[in-house]
Design a protein around this motif. Sequence first.
Motif, PDB file in Angstrom:
ATOM      1  N   ILE A 108       0.846  -1.202   0.000  1.00 32.27           N
ATOM      2  CA  ILE A 108       0.000   0.000   0.000  1.00 32.27           C
ATOM      3  C   ILE A 108       0.876   1.245   0.000  1.00 32.27           C
ATOM      4  CG2 ILE A 108      -1.611   1.363   1.393  1.00 32.27           C
ATOM      5  CD1 ILE A 108      -2.891  -1.335   2.257  1.00 32.27           C
ATOM      6  N   ASN A 109       1.892   1.272   0.840  1.00 29.46           N
ATOM      7  CA  ASN A 109       2.786   2.434   0.904  1.00 29.46           C
ATOM      8  C   ASN A 109       3.535   2.633  -0.408  1.00 29.46           C
ATOM      9  OD1 ASN A 109       2.052   3.138   3.499  1.00 29.46           O
ATOM     10  ND2 ASN A 109       3.632   1.876   4.438  1.00 29.46           N
ATOM     11  N   LYS A 110       4.001   1.551  -1.015  1.00 30.01           N
ATOM     12  CA  LYS A 110       4.690   1.652  -2.306  1.00 30.01           C
ATOM     13  C   LYS A 110       3.745   2.211  -3.363  1.00 30.01           C
ATOM     14  CE  LYS A 110       8.149  -2.019  -1.950  1.00 30.01           C
ATOM     15  NZ  LYS A 110       8.598  -3.310  -2.513  1.00 30.01           N
ATOM     16  N   ARG A 111       2.507   1.690  -3.376  1.00 29.84           N
ATOM     17  CA  ARG A 111       1.528   2.134  -4.377  1.00 29.84           C
ATOM     18  C   ARG A 111       1.151   3.596  -4.169  1.00 29.84           C
ATOM     19  NH1 ARG A 111       3.186  -2.308  -5.676  1.00 29.84           N
ATOM     20  NH2 ARG A 111       1.938  -4.003  -6.501  1.00 29.84           N
ATOM     21  N   LYS A 112       1.074   4.026  -2.918  1.00 30.76           N
ATOM     22  CA  LYS A 112       0.777   5.437  -2.633  1.00 30.76           C
ATOM     23  C   LYS A 112       1.899   6.330  -3.158  1.00 30.76           C
ATOM     24  CE  LYS A 112      -2.210   5.137   1.426  1.00 30.76           C
ATOM     25  NZ  LYS A 112      -2.341   5.425   2.860  1.00 30.76           N
ATOM     26  N   ASP A 113       3.139   5.907  -2.945  1.00 33.61           N
ATOM     27  CA  ASP A 113       4.278   6.689  -3.434  1.00 33.61           C
ATOM     28  C   ASP A 113       4.271   6.785  -4.953  1.00 33.61           C
ATOM     29  OD1 ASP A 113       5.104   7.030  -0.824  1.00 33.61           O
ATOM     30  OD2 ASP A 113       6.676   5.486  -0.915  1.00 33.61           O
ATOM     31  N   LYS A 114       3.998   5.660  -5.602  1.00 34.02           N
ATOM     32  CA  LYS A 114       3.954   5.635  -7.074  1.00 34.02           C
ATOM     33  C   LYS A 114       2.819   6.507  -7.590  1.00 34.02           C
ATOM     34  CE  LYS A 114       7.265   2.712  -8.138  1.00 34.02           C
ATOM     35  NZ  LYS A 114       8.357   3.028  -9.044  1.00 34.02           N
TER      36      LYS A 114
END
Length: 131
Positions: A108-114
């Motif tokens: 989730i955190n990776k996807r938010k950053d992307k």
Amino acid sequence: MKLFSPLALLTLCSLVAAPVLATEQAPELTGCAAKRQAISTQIEQAKAHGNSEQQAGLEKALSEVTANCTDASLKKERENKVLDAKHEVSRRQADLDKAMKKGDSEKINKRKDKLAESRKELQQALDELDK
């Protein structure tokens, strides 16, 4: 005894004001003219730093822009860039939604950053469209 005659004072004021007025009246370039100006500026910087390879590449780019750039084609190119960026934001949002359903906090955190990165690129594309 007068220090300055009115004529000398008027001449002095007009000499000081002329460059200021000239700078204020210079219109900002847009479209292909702005692109040519930006490349020309980079060429001057490359010359100043003695970077002949970069200068040659920029001179080639300038001749390409001069030969092929039209304001209509540039606008279309920028519109396509905005569309691509919108599609990327949509794709990243879908990836985030999928990760949220699975509940994996790392993903989730990776996807938010992307997604944030894609939104920033979209904003840059929108800003360029207005130039």
